[in-house]
Design an enzyme around this catalytic site. Structure first.
Site, short mmCIF file in Angstrom:
data_model
loop_
_atom_site.label_atom_id
_atom_site.label_comp_id
_atom_site.label_asym_id
_atom_site.label_seq_id
_atom_site.Cartn_x
_atom_site.Cartn_y
_atom_site.Cartn_z
N ASP A 11 -20.19 -75.56 -56.88
CA ASP A 11 -21.10 -75.88 -57.97
C ASP A 11 -22.16 -74.81 -58.03
O ASP A 11 -22.81 -74.51 -57.02
CB ASP A 11 -21.78 -77.24 -57.74
N ASP A 130 -13.71 -86.87 -65.04
CA ASP A 130 -14.48 -87.69 -64.10
C ASP A 130 -14.14 -89.13 -64.41
O ASP A 130 -14.25 -89.58 -65.56
CB ASP A 130 -15.97 -87.43 -64.28
#
Lengths: 259, 207
Positions: A11, A130
């Site tokens: 990330d 997700d």
């Protein structure tokens, strides 16, 4: 026969490596390019860079970042976070990313998947999802719901339906990220991963929940995944890519060990 | 100095970066006169055979490549560049460059668990020695992304195989030309070693 893949996700926030726990409370943990190079040398099969700020102002920073990554590592890597148009995807691809990940923008306008697949090819178009567990309803018969905006906004969209739709629209690969499992280190969501892997004809990358090597073994066997994505267990040096891959190899998984 | 041919078929910058990583200087060009003067050529490419051939013909790069091959210039084909060097391709029933006798064919796989494109890391096994495959070990894997593969007419042109629902040709060669279906520029250190060996290669089977 193709090998199973170990994928490491980084990330990135403003060029810094960040690690999120259940998508909130992110903290910076270092230089992502140095980390990427370390994983490359240690035998990771593929890398994913996720731009967690993903604002328009950051787009040029991200392009420069991708170009620098491409000068440092010589395995496939993908980039995701805030890709909203064919132009975004093409620029990242031209900067050196082998693949791009779309997520929220594709949920908002699903044609984006086919547009990107036409421009840079299905093999370079990854649909990231997700997903959270819910009680099955008529709208969400699989019992899994798509959530967007970094895992915070429920959509009412059925997870299994979205996976199949993504494939039909031209996605060449799926990332299945369980937000229930993400950050827990209790193992991947095996039922979810297997359900989707068995329903599509494209490779599935399992994400969320890796805490120890057994979890990777479980998702690549019982979970029917083609690739296992990890983050914190390698970022904090609990395990190296090499030890994870040797573990999998010793348990009979075909995975690349010569490099 | 290596000359990388840019013929509007995918991102060839990655090949140039990989050369730089191993200290090999390379220029990128789509100019046939530059190609005609090249000491060594990399012919990469990702995409479809028909549009690639159309571009090569339009620019005169097709003629330049054939001349370089006939002139003994070492040439390294990668991916699409390993396919369109054959006589023809099943992709759009396209007539190709014909530097090596044979045809590029599509995977025909009965097993539904095996996917097309063949994408990911797979073992490459050398079936006969070649300077560019020197040192390749059992278990060495390389990165593939493709739905078609080269099928030389003469088995002696096949230098390495991989397997996806059956063996297929992963590397082929003829005289000063060597070509691989996988991507050395994306195959980690083992792939970079192939580029290094190409930089030293004199275009013969012994050196």
């Amino acid at each position: 026969m193709l090998s199973k893949r170990l994928v490491v996700c980084l990330d990135v926030r403003g060029g810094k490596l960040a690690k999120s726990i259940k998508f909130v409370d992110t903290k910076d943990i270092g230089d992502p390019i140095a980390k990427a190079r370390q994983y490359y040398e240690d035998g990771v099969d593929e890398l994913v860079f996720y731009d967690i700020t993903a604002s328009r102002e950051n787009r040029d920073i991200m392009i420069n970042f991708v170009e620098e990554v491409a000068r440092q590592i010589f395995i496939p890597f993908s980039v995701g976070g805030g890709i909203r148009s064919v132009e975004d995807a093409t620029r990242l691809r031209n900067a050196g990313a082998e693949k791009v990940n779309v997520n929220t923008a594709a949920v908002k306008r699903k044609e984006l998947i086919s547009e990107i697949a036409r421009a840079i090819g299905s093999q370079s178009t990854i649909l990231s999802m997700d997903i959270r567990k819910v009680d099955p309803t008529q709208e969400m018969p699989s019992g899994y719901e798509i959530v967007v905006n970094g895992g915070v906004t429920p959509t009412g969209i059925d997870g299994l339906w979205w996976a199949k739709t993504g494939e039909e629209l031209g996605a060449g690969e799926l990332v299945i990220n369980s937000i229930d499992a993400d950050g827990t280190k209790d193992g991947y969501e095996l039922n979810l991963t297997r359900m989707i892997a068995d329903s599509v004809g494209i490779p599935v990358i399992a994400s969320g929940g890796a805490g120890k090597p057994e979890h990777l073994y479980d998702v690549l066997t019982e979970g029917h995944a083609d690739a296992a994505l990890v983050a914190s267990i390698v970022h904090y040096d609990e395990y190296t890519c090499r030890t994870l891959k040797e573990y999998l190899h010793n348990r009979g998984i075909k995975i690349r060990l010569n490099y | 100095m290596i000359t990388i041919i840019d013929y509007n078929a995918g991102n060839i910058k990655s090949v140039q970066r990989a050369c730089a990583e191993v200290g090999v200087q390379a220029i990128v060009t789509s100019d046939p006169t530059t190609v005609a003067k090249a000491e060594k050529i990399i012919f990469p490419g990702v995409g479809a055979a028909p549009s690639a051939m159309e571009y090569l013909k339009k620019t005169g790069l097709d003629v330049a490549l054939v001349k370089a091959f006939e002139g003994g210039i070492p040439i390294l084909g990668i991916c699409l560049g390993a396919q369109i060097i054959l006589d023809s391709s099943e992709e759009g029933n396209q007539k190709c460059l014909g530097l090596v006798a044979g045809k590029t064919v599509r995977f025909r796989i009965r097993d539904k668990l095996l996917k097309i494109p063949h994408m990911g890391w797979n073992e490459v096994k050398a079936v006969q020695p070649h300077p560019l495959l020197d040192g390749i070990q059992p278990g060495d894997e390389f990165y593939f992304v493709h739905s078609y593969y080269p099928q030389p007419a003469d088995k002696k042109d096949v230098y390495a195989v991989s397997s996806h629902g059956g063996d297929f040709c992963a590397a082929l060669g003829s005289r000063n030309l060597f070509a691989m279906q996988f991507h050395p520029e994306k195959s980690g250190p083992l792939g970079l070693q192939i580029l290094e060996r190409f930089a030293r290669w004199n275009g013969t089977l012994t050196g």
